[in-house]
Structure formats: C-alpha cells, structure tokens
Design an enzyme around this catalytic site. Structure first.
Site, PDB file in Angstrom:
ATOM      1  N   GLU A 193       0.821  -1.206   0.000  1.00  0.00           N
ATOM      2  CA  GLU A 193       0.000   0.000   0.000  1.00  0.00           C
ATOM      3  C   GLU A 193       0.858   1.261   0.000  1.00  0.00           C
ATOM      4  O   GLU A 193       1.999   1.254   0.483  1.00  0.00           O
ATOM      5  CB  GLU A 193      -0.947   0.057   1.215  1.00  0.00           C
ATOM      6  CG  GLU A 193      -2.241  -0.690   1.041  1.00  0.00           C
ATOM      7  CD  GLU A 193      -2.313  -1.956   1.857  1.00  0.00           C
ATOM      8  OE1 GLU A 193      -3.361  -2.607   1.838  1.00  0.00           O
ATOM      9  OE2 GLU A 193      -1.306  -2.307   2.502  1.00  0.00           O
ATOM     10  N   THR A 194       0.270   2.319  -0.543  1.00  0.00           N
ATOM     11  CA  THR A 194       0.825   3.673  -0.499  1.00  0.00           C
ATOM     12  C   THR A 194      -0.277   4.587  -0.007  1.00  0.00           C
ATOM     13  O   THR A 194      -1.431   4.451  -0.424  1.00  0.00           O
ATOM     14  CB  THR A 194       1.302   4.116  -1.893  1.00  0.00           C
ATOM     15  OG1 THR A 194       2.364   3.260  -2.324  1.00  0.00           O
ATOM     16  CG2 THR A 194       1.793   5.555  -1.881  1.00  0.00           C
TER      17      THR A 194
END
Length: 304
Positions: free
Chosen positions: A46-47
């Site tokens: 994830e970002t």
C-alpha cells in the site's frame, strides 16, 4: 511541484522487516488516477496520500492505494502514516484523526523520551460477519486440504471492521507453512462480500516464535497476480473482533500478539486488543512499531 514522500517498515522494530509503506505528503491536487499510478510505481502493498482534512477538527484525509486499487481502510497504512506524521510534527499530539473512505480512524501515538515508538488505530466500523465457506472451498484457495482447516471454533468466514477478508483457522503451524496461493481457486471464490483476500492463521505456535499467540499469513491480489502480505492490520483486527464475538460471555479486554510475514522473511508483530462490555464489542484496535527507511521527493511529468 515537488512532493515529499517517506517510506517506513510497519509492525517491526528493525529495518527491512514488517510491511513496507510509502507515505506521500503534500498530496493535494493529485487526481485519483495519478494516485493510483504513483502507488503502482512504488509497488508496495500500500501507499498512502495525505491531504488536508475536509473537517478542520480532524488531522488529515488519508487515501490508501494498493498497486491495483483504492482501499476504504487498511491497518498498516494507518499505523505507518500516523508514525510518519507524528514523527515530523512540530507540535506533538497524543492522537491523530484520519478521514478515510470507511469512516473516521483515530490513531493513538505512544512516545518514549519524546520519540514516537508505536501507534495504534481504532477500527472505524463495527464487526461485520458475512458469508461462510466450506472447509474444502477455503482450503482450495491456499492449496491445502479440508483436513488442514479447523472449524470447531468458527467456519471460514468473511469478516471486516472497515475492509472485509476471508478468515480461516488452520490446525497446525506446518499447514500454515505449506500454504500456497491458487489463482484458479481464488478466481472461483473471490470476490466474496467485497473480500478479495484470504487471511489464515494457527494457534499452534512453537515456543521459538514467542511472544506470538497466533501465526498468520495473507494472500491477496497484487499488480502481477496473487501476492503475499507480510503484515495485515485490518485483517488482524477484524479477526480479533471475531474471536471476541465468538465468546458472548466474555467481557473486558482480549489481547493478542499476532506474528505474520515470518515465512516470507519479513517478520512482523501486530498487537491487537478488543474491548467488550455487557457482551458487546466496544472497540477494536491494532498497533505496533515502525522504522523509517527512506525519504525523498518526486515531481510528476507535466506538473509545474
């Protein structure tokens, strides 16, 4: 425009363990499409993108992207983003409030001698218990047999407290280690009630892996097909809420230390707790330590 980012390893106290996260600061003006492209470029599980809050009473709007889609809520992105913001803050706060697709997510900050050492989120939604699967169907997703699945406490079930996951209990640590994702079975089983991932665990934890109460793994859809996640806070806290719900007579606080990522070389420790009163779940939490790894800036092509 130069945009700053910081990467951290989440649910670990040592570099190159835990789950990787990129936190993009100053994300104002980025479109959803641009955010997705940036998340794909980082290619972490994830970002996050930090934006000004819609309500000034809160600290930030946080949007969470995997390499292939946006998430309404996720665990390690909240724990890691709060760690980053608390670390760089000029005025320390004991709690941050994040606006997300799934609702408002409070994250408590723990400091020692002025340094941020861990953060803990509160799940934004009550426990949702959705469809159940047979042991055979659940086992097929992770290349095991129905005999490897334990069903005396609960059947394989989709549960969530903001993001849904299929939660499966296994009989043994050996079965957990032997598990492999099966793309054909995943395609047949998922999506199911919004879930696209399988989180599976065992209570059969050898003494050498203490202080873990459980060991877990999680298979999910990634940019190149199916991938494994080294630490999944949103699934862990949903599973902990399920365990608390399965014991209606229990009140007080259920605490668990969950190990994940051990079988892929990125050991993680997730600390989860669930509070119950009068037989009902009051709140569910998950947290842990983080380590900052890198920081830098980038400018998108075409931006000023």
């Amino acid at each position: 425009m130069q945009r700053r980012y910081i990467t951290v390893d989440v649910f670990t106290d040592r570099a190159f363990g835990g789950n990787q996260l990129a936190v993009v600061l100053d994300a104002g003006g980025l479109s959803t499409r641009q955010m997705q492209s940036i998340a794909t470029e980082f290619n972490y599980s994830e970002t996050t993108f930090v934006l000004p809050p819609r309500d000034k009473a809160n600290d930030a709007e946080v949007r969470i992207f995997t390499p292939v889609r946006e998430m309404p809520f996720a665990g390690h992105p909240n724990v890691g983003t709060a760690f980053v913001l608390a670390t760089i803050a000029k005025e320390p706060k004991p709690r941050l409030l994040f606006e997300e697709k799934a609702g408002l997510v409070p994250v408590d900050i723990r400091r020692e001698q002025g340094r941020v050492v861990s953060t803990e989120l509160t799940a934004p939604q009550p426990l949702a218990r959705l469809s159940q699967l047979s042991a055979a169907d659940a086992a097929s997703c992770i290349s095991l047999s129905a005999e490897d699945i334990r069903v005396d406490r609960h059947a394989p079930q989709v549960v969530g407290v903001g993001t849904p996951f299929l939660v499966i209990e296994l009989h043994s640590r050996d079965a957990l280690k032997r598990a492999r994702s099966d793309a054909a079975a995943f395609g047949r089983i998922f999506p199911r009630d919004g879930a696209v991932s399988a989180w599976f665990y065992t209570r059969d934890v050898p003494a050498v892996e203490a202080p873990c109460d459980l060991q877990a793994r999680m298979f999910m859809r990634g940019a190149g097909g199916l991938a494994e996640d080294p630490a999944t806070g949103s699934a862990t806290v949903a599973a902990a809420a399920l365990f608390a719900d399965l014991d209606p007579a229990r009140d007080g606080e259920l605490k668990l230390t969950v190990g994940q990522g051990f079988d892929m070389g990125r050991p993680s420790l997730l600390l989860t707790r669930v509070r119950k009163q009068d037989g009902k779940i009051i709140s569910a939490h998950v947290g842990g330590s983080c380590v900052q790894i890198m920081e830098g800036t980038f400018r998108l092509a075409g931006e000023g």
